[in-house]
Design an enzyme around this catalytic site. Structure first.
Site, PDB file in Angstrom:
ATOM      1  CB  SER A   8      -0.891   0.022   1.244  1.00 36.59           C
ATOM      2  OG  SER A   8      -1.372   1.337   1.445  1.00 36.59           O
ATOM      3  CG  HIS A  33      -3.915  -1.714  -1.503  1.00 36.38           C
ATOM      4  ND1 HIS A  33      -5.057  -2.411  -1.848  1.00 36.38           N
ATOM      5  CD2 HIS A  33      -4.262  -0.916  -0.467  1.00 36.38           C
ATOM      6  CE1 HIS A  33      -6.047  -2.056  -1.038  1.00 36.38           C
ATOM      7  NE2 HIS A  33      -5.603  -1.143  -0.195  1.00 36.38           N
ATOM      8  CG  ASP A  35      -5.033   2.297   0.950  1.00 39.86           C
ATOM      9  OD1 ASP A  35      -6.038   1.567   0.820  1.00 39.86           O
ATOM     10  OD2 ASP A  35      -3.958   1.896   1.441  1.00 39.86           O
ATOM     11  CG  MET A  37      -8.066   7.211   2.710  1.00 39.11           C
ATOM     12  SD  MET A  37      -7.103   7.365   4.219  1.00 39.11           S
ATOM     13  CE  MET A  37      -6.449   5.699   4.312  1.00 39.11           C
ATOM     14  CG  HIS A  66      -9.180   0.203  -0.392  1.00 32.58           C
ATOM     15  ND1 HIS A  66      -8.571  -0.027   0.829  1.00 32.58           N
ATOM     16  CD2 HIS A  66     -10.516   0.211  -0.148  1.00 32.58           C
ATOM     17  CE1 HIS A  66      -9.489  -0.141   1.768  1.00 32.58           C
ATOM     18  NE2 HIS A  66     -10.681   0.006   1.212  1.00 32.58           N
ATOM     19  CG  MET A  68     -11.042   3.310   2.341  1.00 32.71           C
ATOM     20  SD  MET A  68      -9.534   3.258   3.290  1.00 32.71           S
ATOM     21  CE  MET A  68      -8.342   3.346   1.954  1.00 32.71           C
ATOM     22  CG  MET A 137     -11.519  -2.621   5.285  1.00 30.24           C
ATOM     23  SD  MET A 137      -9.952  -2.209   4.488  1.00 30.24           S
ATOM     24  CE  MET A 137      -9.039  -1.393   5.813  1.00 30.24           C
ATOM     25  N   GLY A 142      -8.877   3.971   7.176  1.00 35.56           N
ATOM     26  CA  GLY A 142      -8.578   5.385   7.426  1.00 35.56           C
ATOM     27  C   GLY A 142      -7.117   5.692   7.663  1.00 35.56           C
ATOM     28  N   GLY A 144      -2.891   3.986   8.095  1.00 34.02           N
ATOM     29  CA  GLY A 144      -1.939   2.881   8.122  1.00 34.02           C
ATOM     30  C   GLY A 144      -1.414   2.698   9.548  1.00 34.02           C
ATOM     31  N   GLY A 145      -0.700   1.603   9.759  1.00 32.47           N
ATOM     32  CA  GLY A 145      -0.001   1.412  11.024  1.00 32.47           C
ATOM     33  C   GLY A 145      -0.855   0.985  12.205  1.00 32.47           C
ATOM     34  CG  ASP A 175      -6.111  -2.740   3.383  1.00 28.58           C
ATOM     35  OD1 ASP A 175      -5.040  -2.457   3.958  1.00 28.58           O
ATOM     36  OD2 ASP A 175      -6.730  -1.934   2.656  1.00 28.58           O
ATOM     37  N   GLY A 197       1.197  -2.052   4.337  1.00 28.03           N
ATOM     38  CA  GLY A 197       1.778  -0.717   4.229  1.00 28.03           C
ATOM     39  C   GLY A 197       3.060  -0.630   5.024  1.00 28.03           C
ATOM     40  CB  SER A 198       3.705   0.083   8.602  1.00 20.56           C
ATOM     41  OG  SER A 198       2.498  -0.497   8.960  1.00 20.56           O
TER      42      SER A 198
HETATM   43  C1  DX5 Z   1      -6.172   1.575   5.767  1.00 16.61           C
HETATM   44  C2  DX5 Z   1      -5.669   1.269   4.384  1.00 16.61           C
HETATM   45  C3  DX5 Z   1      -4.550   0.304   4.360  1.00 16.61           C
HETATM   46  C4  DX5 Z   1      -3.306   0.741   5.074  1.00 16.61           C
HETATM   47  C5  DX5 Z   1      -2.593  -0.486   5.563  1.00 16.61           C
HETATM   48  O1  DX5 Z   1      -7.319   2.324   5.683  1.00 16.61           O
HETATM   49  O2  DX5 Z   1      -6.707   0.730   3.592  1.00 16.61           O
HETATM   50  O3  DX5 Z   1      -4.246  -0.116   3.046  1.00 16.61           O
HETATM   51  O4  DX5 Z   1      -2.458   1.493   4.282  1.00 16.61           O
HETATM   52  O5  DX5 Z   1      -1.514  -0.084   6.342  1.00 16.61           O
HETATM   53  P1  DX5 Z   1      -0.800  -1.060   7.352  1.00 16.61           P
HETATM   54  O6  DX5 Z   1      -0.334  -2.233   6.584  1.00 16.61           O
HETATM   55  O7  DX5 Z   1       0.324  -0.229   7.885  1.00 16.61           O
HETATM   56  O8  DX5 Z   1      -1.818  -1.433   8.396  1.00 16.61           O
HETATM   57 ZN    ZN Z   2      -6.418  -0.279   1.527  1.00 18.30          ZN
END
Ligand code: DX5
Ligand code: ZN
Length: 224
Positions: A8, A33, A35, A37, A66, A68, A137, A142, A144-145, A175, A197-198
């Site tokens: 991501s 991926h 994201d 938002m 994706h 959101m 999900m 909303g 990451g991390g 995700d 992501g992270s």
């Molecule tokens: C959250 C996103 C994810 C996010 C995942 O709303 O849809 O894709 O970036 O990040 P990690 O892997 O750090 O949880």
């Molecule tokens: Zn996502």
């Protein structure tokens, strides 16, 4: 079953986004991926069409977008035009989910639908024949991390059972909060597309991807 790591870019260093995408591609990553938002469906705002359009010029990866976003049907054609290969919308964000699925299909890209941690599989199980992927999900969308929510594993299992029983060709993506241990949990439950992501971007990108790919391979061999 085809397993894919789907990094991501929300966790990328945007100052070096092009370079990091190249590194992923060189390491054999096939899915990216993305994201999006809107500050309404989720509290935060990320990025949109211009970013996707500009990375599209440099990458052949599969762009897994994706959304959101509230009422995402308003933007399907825009995201296809700027380079999406698949569009995932949230069941909770659409007044008429079936119509939104149709719009994505008609626009010629793959269709994904997503459910937040509190949304039951039952809410979307009647639509499985019409989609290519379900995104479960595993954190609140909303940011990451965050930490993987363990209760979501059962939803992946439930979905996998329905897909197998009905002999459907639907991928299961997870995700949020994916790391060394939750990756295995999610794969065992039936997920084959792993967004991270992270886990991918924190630290050295190249060696992270190599290590994660190796780990995915080891787990998939155990599972098959
Ligand atoms: C959250 C996103 C994810 C996010 C995942 O709303 O849809 O894709 O970036 O990040 P990690 O892997 O750090 O949880
Ligand atoms: Zn996502």
């Amino acid at each position: 079953m085809e397993y894919q790591l789907c990094p991501s870019i929300l966790s990328a260093d945007f100052n070096r986004l092009g370079e990091q995408i190249q590194t992923l591609e060189k390491q054999g990553v096939k899915w990216l991926h993305i994201d999006v938002m809107d500050g309404d469906f989720v509290p935060s705002i990320s990025f949109g069409m211009p970013v996707i359009r500009s990375i599209r010029k440099e990458s052949k990866m599969f762009f897994d977008v994706h959304l959101m976003v509230s009422a995402p049907e308003r933007y399907i054609q825009d995201f296809v035009d700027c380079g999406a290969d698949s569009i995932t919308i949230h069941a909770e964000a659409c007044e008429d989910l079936e119509r939104a699925i149709e719009l994505i299909r008609d626009a010629g890209v793959k269709v994904g639908i997503s459910i937040k941690p509190a949304t039951p599989v039952n809410d979307i199980s009647h639509l499985l024949e019409d989609v290519d992927m379900v995104l479960v999900m595993t954190v609140q969308p909303g940011f990451g991390g965050q930490k993987y929510i363990p209760e979501c594993t059962e939803k992946v299992q439930e979905l996998k059972e329905i897909i197998d029983r009905e002999e459907l060709n639907v991928d299961i993506q997870v995700d949020g909060g994916i790391n060394d241990s939750t990756m295995e949990t999610a794969m065992r439950a039936g997920a084959n597309l792993l967004v991270a992501g992270s886990y991918v971007f924190n630290g050295d990108l190249e060696s992270n991807v190599q290590r994660i790919h190796q780990k995915m391979q080891d787990i998939s061999e155990k599972l098959n």
